[in-house]
Design an enzyme around this catalytic site. Structure first.
Site, short mmCIF file in Angstrom:
data_model
loop_
_atom_site.label_atom_id
_atom_site.label_comp_id
_atom_site.label_asym_id
_atom_site.label_seq_id
_atom_site.Cartn_x
_atom_site.Cartn_y
_atom_site.Cartn_z
N GLY A 148 42.48 75.80 46.24
CA GLY A 148 42.91 75.00 45.10
C GLY A 148 44.41 75.19 44.89
O GLY A 148 44.94 76.27 45.16
N CYS A 149 45.10 74.15 44.46
CA CYS A 149 46.55 74.26 44.29
C CYS A 149 46.92 75.26 43.19
O CYS A 149 47.87 76.04 43.34
CB CYS A 149 47.17 72.89 44.01
SG CYS A 149 46.40 71.97 42.67
N ASN A 150 46.16 75.28 42.09
CA ASN A 150 46.41 76.27 41.05
C ASN A 150 46.10 77.68 41.56
O ASN A 150 46.83 78.64 41.28
CB ASN A 150 45.54 75.98 39.82
CG ASN A 150 45.86 74.67 39.17
OD1 ASN A 150 46.98 74.17 39.25
ND2 ASN A 150 44.88 74.08 38.49
#
Length: 342
Positions: A148-150
């Site tokens: 996930g980017c976060n």
């Protein structure tokens, strides 16, 4: 040697970003693009900024041939990916950009995504795609699960600190700001310009964001004990980028030394001189992550700030970085583009 690749889900933001990056890659050739809702359309009509490229027409996945394809990028929604990847030829290497194979524990997947995993054999096979920390496993993998980017942003700020034991594991707060492209290209009322602009809002407050599953999995594995961070994401009226402000109990000099040593030889991770803070603008449309370390006014507390572009380093750039390793290519190939500024 040129390798043929296909992109499933090319009509979304991460699919378009993959096309943009691969267009200048000297060793990759795009032979297939799928976009079921846009099947039959030219990419130039879906994404006019790619008009200058000679690209295949979008097709359905069912109509795509994989006979001459070496690697597939799967940029489909979660739950869709696991069903599609299960039908692909076993000879294909796959980089999945969805959430379907990020969590190793089937129970954890069901907890965070609300349904049982439908491809458990593939889930066991998948390698977690945070390149800098799983490089050796990725080189030999058939299926790599993009992060996930976060989750990637928070991990770049914290993994070395947990491994080196320089922070209190029970006092970690991640305050994260994310641009709107992280929500995808589908029409949503809360993402309309009139609803989103001139403001910012917190969401998934109190520990409900799905990327917490990745934080729990990875941080606990590093520490050898359960680690639960406090994490609140915020939606920004910006197109691309993530900024994570991480609050920890630990001495700033030790925190900075840990991060600087961990990333000294990493081509895409830049640790700034102590006291400097990075900005989203300085990594825009690039595969770079910048990290800053600042002493807090309260003795023994430190602020770590990490920034990256959610569509590039947080997703499609990371996917290409992993594909390079899987295909035996230089890891940085096609990815040393300077950030776009201003």
């Amino acid at each position: 040697m040129t390798h043929n690749v296909a992109i499933l889900g090319a009509s979304g933001y991460t699919g378009a970003e993959l096309v943009r990056l691969i267009a200048t890659h000297p060793s990759l050739n795009i032979t297939g693009l799928s976009g079921n809702s846009k099947a039959g359309m030219a990419m130039a009509d879906v994404f006019p900024h790619l008009r200058h490229l000679d690209l295949p027409v979008l097709t359905t996945i069912e109509d795509m041939s994989f006979d001459a394809v070496d690697l597939v990028f799967c940029a489909l929604p979660h739950a869709t990916s696991q069903a599609v990847i299960s039908t692909l030829p076993e000879s294909l290497k796959v980089v999945d950009l969805s959430a379907d194979f990020r969590l190793r524990d089937p129970a954890a997947y069901e907890k965070w995504y609300g349904k049982p995993h439908a491809a458990l054999a593939l889930q066991k096979e998948a390698v977690y795609g945070l390149t800098e920390f799983y490089r050796d496993e990725i080189r030999h993998a058939r299926l790599v699960a993009g992060t996930g980017c976060n989750a990637a942003t928070g991990q770049y700020a914290l993994r070395p600190l947990i491994a080196d034991g320089v922070i209190d594991l029970d006092e970690i707060v991640i305050d994260l700001k994310a641009a709107v492209s992280g929500a995808g290209r589908a029409l949503k009322e809360n993402l309309l310009h009139a609803e989103l602009s001139e403001g910012a809002s917190a969401y998934a407050i109190g520990g409900t964001h799905r990327h917490l599953g990745e934080f729990d999995q990875e941080f606990s594995a590093i520490a050898g004990r359960e680690v639960k961070v406090q994490f609140t994401p915020h939606l920004l009226p910006a197109n691309r980028g993530i900024l994570a402000t991480v609050y920890v109990r630990g001495e700033a000099d030790a925190v900075h030394a840990s991060l600087a040593a961990a990333y000294a030889d990493e081509p895409f991770i830049e640790v700034l001189p102590k006291g400097q803070s990075p900005a989203m603008k300085h990594v825009r449309a690039s595969n770079f992550c910048h990290i800053g370390v600042i002493s807090d006014r309260i003795p023994g507390r430190t602020v770590v700030v990490a920034v990256l572009d959610n569509l590039t380093k947080g997703s499609s750039g990371q996917a290409l970085q992993n594909a390079n390793l899987m295909l035996g290519l230089p890891e940085t190939e096609g990815l040393m583009l300077a950030p776009v500024f201003p």
